[in-house]
Design a protein around this motif. Structure first.
Motif, PDB file in Angstrom:
ATOM      1  N   GLU A   9       0.827  -1.204   0.000  1.00 56.16           N
ATOM      2  CA  GLU A   9       0.000   0.000   0.000  1.00 56.16           C
ATOM      3  C   GLU A   9       0.863   1.257   0.000  1.00 56.16           C
ATOM      4  N   VAL A  10       1.971   1.224   0.730  1.00 61.18           N
ATOM      5  CA  VAL A  10       2.901   2.355   0.730  1.00 61.18           C
ATOM      6  C   VAL A  10       3.482   2.526  -0.671  1.00 61.18           C
ATOM      7  N   LYS A  11       3.925   1.443  -1.275  1.00 54.99           N
ATOM      8  CA  LYS A  11       4.493   1.517  -2.624  1.00 54.99           C
ATOM      9  C   LYS A  11       3.473   2.055  -3.621  1.00 54.99           C
ATOM     10  N   SER A  12       2.250   1.593  -3.529  1.00 50.02           N
ATOM     11  CA  SER A  12       1.191   2.064  -4.426  1.00 50.02           C
ATOM     12  C   SER A  12       0.960   3.559  -4.240  1.00 50.02           C
ATOM     13  N   GLY A  13       0.946   4.016  -2.995  1.00 46.22           N
ATOM     14  CA  GLY A  13       0.781   5.438  -2.724  1.00 46.22           C
ATOM     15  C   GLY A  13       1.920   6.265  -3.290  1.00 46.22           C
ATOM     16  N   LEU A  14       3.146   5.750  -3.182  1.00 44.32           N
ATOM     17  CA  LEU A  14       4.312   6.443  -3.733  1.00 44.32           C
ATOM     18  C   LEU A  14       4.199   6.569  -5.250  1.00 44.32           C
TER      19      LEU A  14
END
Length: 186
Positions: A9-14
């Motif tokens: 989810e963090v990677k997707s947000g980035l």
């Protein structure tokens, strides 16, 4: 990471918050990461996510270069419960009695040789140093930070970055670079 937020989810947000400026064929095309700083969910999770890259180590201090390393580094340091030291670029000590460690970097992503440094008393022989930055392309600044760490007789743990754009596996290995994303994922 806060709550039940996953690394994916963090990677997707980035990826979502990053914007490429210029056309794909433009020689001066660049990644605009300013959207990362506008999203409180990313800010809340970047420190823990970067710290997790070195969960197998126990840093006593986080180093981050001006400017974006100074945004991310404190987030990581706060999560780890350790201090933060800003690496200044091309700045001189304010007085002769202000002892600094200084090193010149190999060429950076703009083919510049920067003078990096910090006050000598901030990092010492018992420290275990984690370097943090947003993007690594040549490894020049991380290499300079590594040399500063050696000059301080501290232990280099590695470099935690958001994006790895290195072309050299040797730099990645020598500096123990660990990243949340590879540039190919953007």
């Amino acid at each position: 990471m806060s709550g039940n937020v996953s690394l994916e989810e963090v990677k997707s947000g980035l990826r979502t918050a990053l914007a490429w400026r210029g056309d794909r064929t433009d020689r001066h095309r660049w990644a605009d990461v300013t959207g990362w700083w506008r999203r409180p969910d990313l800010l809340a999770n970047l420190g823990p996510a970067l710290a997790a890259l070195f969960a197998d180590r126990e840093p006593t201090v986080v180093l981050g270069p001006e400017s974006r390393g100074c945004l991310l580094g404190p987030l990581v340091a706060l999560h780890l419960g350790v201090g933060f030291v800003e690496i200044r670029k091309d700045r001189a000590p304010s007085a002769d009695s202000d002892a600094w460690l200084r090193r010149t970097t190999p060429p950076d992503y703009r083919d510049r040789h920067l003078s990096l440094g910090f006050p000598k008393h901030l990092v010492g022989g018992g420290d275990r140093v984690l370097f943090v930055d947003d993007w690594i392309e040549t490894g020049g600044q991380a290499h300079g930070a590594h040399l500063l760490t050696q000059d301080a007789e501290a232990t280099w743990l590695g470099a935690a970055t958001v994006v790895d754009a290195l072309r050299s596996n040797r730099v990645r290995r020598d500096l123990d670079v660990r990243s949340l994303l590879h540039v190919r994922e953007l």
